[in-house]
Write a protein that holds these residues in place. Structure first.
Motif, PDB file in Angstrom:
ATOM      1  N   ARG A  96       0.852  -1.180   0.000  1.00 25.17           N
ATOM      2  CA  ARG A  96       0.000   0.000   0.000  1.00 25.17           C
ATOM      3  C   ARG A  96       0.897   1.242   0.000  1.00 25.17           C
ATOM      4  NH1 ARG A  96      -2.887  -1.158   5.469  1.00 25.17           N
ATOM      5  NH2 ARG A  96      -0.661  -1.405   5.863  1.00 25.17           N
ATOM      6  N   VAL A  97       0.285   2.378  -0.228  1.00 26.41           N
ATOM      7  CA  VAL A  97       1.043   3.631  -0.257  1.00 26.41           C
ATOM      8  C   VAL A  97       1.855   3.801   1.030  1.00 26.41           C
ATOM      9  CG1 VAL A  97       0.819   6.136  -0.201  1.00 26.41           C
ATOM     10  CG2 VAL A  97      -0.488   4.822  -1.865  1.00 26.41           C
ATOM     11  N   GLY A 109      11.213   5.519   3.475  1.00 29.58           N
ATOM     12  CA  GLY A 109      11.576   6.590   4.391  1.00 29.58           C
ATOM     13  C   GLY A 109      11.152   7.965   3.922  1.00 29.58           C
ATOM     14  N   ILE A 110      10.069   8.056   3.166  1.00 31.62           N
ATOM     15  CA  ILE A 110       9.532   9.350   2.740  1.00 31.62           C
ATOM     16  C   ILE A 110       8.061   9.387   3.141  1.00 31.62           C
ATOM     17  CG2 ILE A 110      11.159   9.610   0.853  1.00 31.62           C
ATOM     18  CD1 ILE A 110       9.102   8.667  -1.067  1.00 31.62           C
ATOM     19  N   THR A 111       7.419  10.536   2.946  1.00 30.66           N
ATOM     20  CA  THR A 111       6.032  10.683   3.407  1.00 30.66           C
ATOM     21  C   THR A 111       5.040  10.008   2.464  1.00 30.66           C
ATOM     22  OG1 THR A 111       5.696  12.745   2.205  1.00 30.66           O
ATOM     23  CG2 THR A 111       6.626  12.907   4.417  1.00 30.66           C
ATOM     24  N   ARG A 112       3.860   9.740   3.015  1.00 32.86           N
ATOM     25  CA  ARG A 112       2.808   9.143   2.181  1.00 32.86           C
ATOM     26  C   ARG A 112       2.451  10.075   1.029  1.00 32.86           C
ATOM     27  NH1 ARG A 112       0.369   8.855   7.219  1.00 32.86           N
ATOM     28  NH2 ARG A 112      -1.232  10.298   6.507  1.00 32.86           N
ATOM     29  N   GLY A 113       2.436  11.361   1.327  1.00 39.40           N
ATOM     30  CA  GLY A 113       2.097  12.326   0.285  1.00 39.40           C
ATOM     31  C   GLY A 113       3.006  12.227  -0.920  1.00 39.40           C
ATOM     32  N   SER A 155       2.265   9.082  -2.786  1.00 41.89           N
ATOM     33  CA  SER A 155       0.987   9.207  -3.487  1.00 41.89           C
ATOM     34  C   SER A 155       1.151   9.925  -4.816  1.00 41.89           C
ATOM     35  CB  SER A 155      -0.003   9.967  -2.600  1.00 41.89           C
ATOM     36  OG  SER A 155      -1.254  10.107  -3.232  1.00 41.89           O
ATOM     37  N   VAL A 156       1.881  11.028  -4.776  1.00 41.61           N
ATOM     38  CA  VAL A 156       2.076  11.813  -5.993  1.00 41.61           C
ATOM     39  C   VAL A 156       2.913  11.038  -7.017  1.00 41.61           C
ATOM     40  CG1 VAL A 156       3.173  13.881  -6.916  1.00 41.61           C
ATOM     41  CG2 VAL A 156       1.842  14.009  -4.811  1.00 41.61           C
ATOM     42  N   THR A 157       3.995  10.442  -6.551  1.00 43.51           N
ATOM     43  CA  THR A 157       4.864   9.712  -7.472  1.00 43.51           C
ATOM     44  C   THR A 157       4.126   8.541  -8.127  1.00 43.51           C
ATOM     45  OG1 THR A 157       6.836  10.298  -6.201  1.00 43.51           O
ATOM     46  CG2 THR A 157       7.006   8.396  -7.664  1.00 43.51           C
ATOM     47  N   LEU A 158       3.331   7.840  -7.307  1.00 43.95           N
ATOM     48  CA  LEU A 158       2.621   6.678  -7.842  1.00 43.95           C
ATOM     49  C   LEU A 158       1.542   7.074  -8.842  1.00 43.95           C
ATOM     50  CD1 LEU A 158       2.328   4.167  -4.893  1.00 43.95           C
ATOM     51  CD2 LEU A 158       3.897   4.219  -6.817  1.00 43.95           C
ATOM     52  N   LYS A 159       1.012   8.283  -8.672  1.00 49.14           N
ATOM     53  CA  LYS A 159       0.044   8.746  -9.664  1.00 49.14           C
ATOM     54  C   LYS A 159       0.689   8.746 -11.048  1.00 49.14           C
ATOM     55  CE  LYS A 159      -1.589  12.673  -8.546  1.00 49.14           C
ATOM     56  NZ  LYS A 159      -2.376  13.824  -8.072  1.00 49.14           N
ATOM     57  N   GLY A 160       1.933   9.202 -11.092  1.00 41.06           N
ATOM     58  CA  GLY A 160       2.670   9.199 -12.354  1.00 41.06           C
ATOM     59  C   GLY A 160       2.945   7.793 -12.846  1.00 41.06           C
ATOM     60  N   LEU A 161       3.347   6.923 -11.941  1.00 39.46           N
ATOM     61  CA  LEU A 161       3.677   5.553 -12.352  1.00 39.46           C
ATOM     62  C   LEU A 161       2.427   4.790 -12.794  1.00 39.46           C
ATOM     63  CD1 LEU A 161       6.349   4.637  -9.646  1.00 39.46           C
ATOM     64  CD2 LEU A 161       6.719   5.297 -12.027  1.00 39.46           C
ATOM     65  N   ARG A 162       1.282   5.081 -12.165  1.00 42.90           N
ATOM     66  CA  ARG A 162       0.034   4.460 -12.625  1.00 42.90           C
ATOM     67  C   ARG A 162      -0.303   4.973 -14.020  1.00 42.90           C
ATOM     68  NH1 ARG A 162      -2.280   5.233  -7.440  1.00 42.90           N
ATOM     69  NH2 ARG A 162      -3.263   7.134  -8.210  1.00 42.90           N
ATOM     70  N   HIS A 163      -0.127   6.279 -14.178  1.00 45.01           N
ATOM     71  CA  HIS A 163      -0.436   6.885 -15.466  1.00 45.01           C
ATOM     72  C   HIS A 163       0.438   6.320 -16.570  1.00 45.01           C
ATOM     73  CE1 HIS A 163      -0.819  10.251 -18.459  1.00 45.01           C
ATOM     74  NE2 HIS A 163      -2.068  10.154 -18.061  1.00 45.01           N
ATOM     75  N   ARG A 164       1.665   5.951 -16.206  1.00 49.27           N
ATOM     76  CA  ARG A 164       2.582   5.373 -17.205  1.00 49.27           C
ATOM     77  C   ARG A 164       2.355   3.873 -17.368  1.00 49.27           C
ATOM     78  NH1 ARG A 164       8.375   7.218 -15.198  1.00 49.27           N
ATOM     79  NH2 ARG A 164       9.015   5.713 -16.780  1.00 49.27           N
ATOM     80  N   GLY A 165       1.397   3.357 -16.624  1.00 44.48           N
ATOM     81  CA  GLY A 165       1.055   1.940 -16.796  1.00 44.48           C
ATOM     82  C   GLY A 165       2.037   0.981 -16.165  1.00 44.48           C
ATOM     83  N   LEU A 166       2.821   1.454 -15.204  1.00 43.83           N
ATOM     84  CA  LEU A 166       3.803   0.565 -14.573  1.00 43.83           C
ATOM     85  C   LEU A 166       3.279  -0.013 -13.253  1.00 43.83           C
ATOM     86  CD1 LEU A 166       7.050   2.679 -15.169  1.00 43.83           C
ATOM     87  CD2 LEU A 166       6.034   0.898 -16.600  1.00 43.83           C
ATOM     88  N   VAL A 167       2.317   0.676 -12.667  1.00 46.87           N
ATOM     89  CA  VAL A 167       1.763   0.240 -11.385  1.00 46.87           C
ATOM     90  C   VAL A 167       0.242   0.178 -11.509  1.00 46.87           C
ATOM     91  CG1 VAL A 167       1.406   0.918  -8.978  1.00 46.87           C
ATOM     92  CG2 VAL A 167       3.659   1.179 -10.019  1.00 46.87           C
TER      93      VAL A 167
END
Lengths: 181, 181
Positions: free
Chosen positions: B34-35, B43-47, B50-62
């Motif tokens: 999970r996020v 070792g970074i924040t959920r925020g 969340s933002v980084t994964l939005k990009g990775l989802r958009h790129r179809g990797l996650v």
DNA sequence: TCGATGAGTTTGGCTACCCAAACAGGTTGA
DNA sequence: TCAACCTGTTTGGGTAGCCAAACTCATCGA
């Protein structure tokens, strides 16, 4: 796992590394380096170089004379030389030890030159020095001797699988040699 | 000089590489990711995650299922596996061939895993495979034989200075052996 | 049922880069 | 002399990352 964020807390960034080595190169080759020269050489705008160099001047790595000619401080030279050395060693490691085409080796070395630890770079240097030495018969002989005594601390090789490889090859070669004849 | 700015136009950034491999690792180890898990692991924040994964989802990797559980797409798995493999190979190269302490080798490998070309990684794999083979006497013998014939295309080593080293060592060892006796 | 806890997202701020464009100052040739 | 040109700087805009903090939702326990 070691902290993955050590990545971006390096002493010098990829960008800074190239700014510094470019200034050093230009200084050595044409005798001076100006903002425009650095920008042309790096393929970025004068504005970007101007801003980046402001930071490098502030950090005491780059100095500017009254004619707007840039040069490296002692510390800047030390860093630039370190990066140049690492680039060369890594490129040679990939090309001469791994057998990667020179162009690919150069690209890879360029990307990682500022990230490699001193220890790894030095170890690559030792290995390459060992390989270099081997092209001269006299040194091969001393290498063979040291491999035989197997406890020679002045071996040109660090005590690694590569040295072990050399040792094993030497011993096995002699064994198989006598066995075959 | 090859374009130094190839640095930041890699298929995946250092950050993305670690997000992907972390999701893969968590998925394999605890069955889900999970996020918050990714954030804790990196070792970074959920925020930030969340933002980084939005990009990775958009790129179809996650991909994300209805329970907010993250996993890698086929392409994401391919990339993550490639990075993991490169990290292991580079770490082993530095540790076993250069003799760098494991911890340093790991740190260096972590920094450059996503930057190394496929060709360099594969070459490292070939060399390490060759070293691995050498620990078995039978394979040493065939290596020695192939080095003797000096034109054996099935050598476990690529045609590099390392192979030349092996060849030279073998020939010179025999010469010096007879000379000394 | 209701408050606490945890998960995920959003927002504003920061650094480090890059660019384009506007601006300022010096040099040079017609 | 003066316009054209080159140099360097500044400014506004963009992307990639990070953080802190506020907000929404769902779940869980007393």
């Amino acid at each position: 796992m070691s902290d993955w964020r050590e990545f971006d807390q390096n002493p010098v960034s990829h960008s800074a590394a190239h700014h510094l080595t470019t200034i050093g190169d230009l200084h050595d080759e044409v005798g001076y380096a100006r903002v425009s020269d650095v920008a042309r050489h790096l393929g970025i705008t004068r504005g970007s170089v101007s801003v980046t160099l402001k930071g490098l001047r502030h950090r005491g790595l780059v100095v500017e004379d009254e004619h707007k000619h840039l040069s490296l401080s002692v510390e800047g030279q030390r860093i630039a030389q370190g990066i140049r050395t690492k680039r060369i060693l890594i490129q040679a490691l990939f090309r001469d030890v791994l057998g990667v085409p020179d162009e690919i080796a150069e690209q890879d070395a360029c990307k990682i030159e500022h990230l490699i630890s001193d220890m790894t770079a030095e170890a690559a240097g030792s290995l390459l020095e060992g390989l270099e030495d081997l092209s001269e018969d006299q040194r091969i002989r001393s290498l063979v001797e040291s491999a035989r005594s197997s406890s020679d601390s002045s071996s040109p090789f660090p005590d690694t699988a590569t040295q072990q490889l050399a040792n094993r090859l030497l011993k096995k070669a002699a064994a198989i040699e006598s066995e075959d004849s």
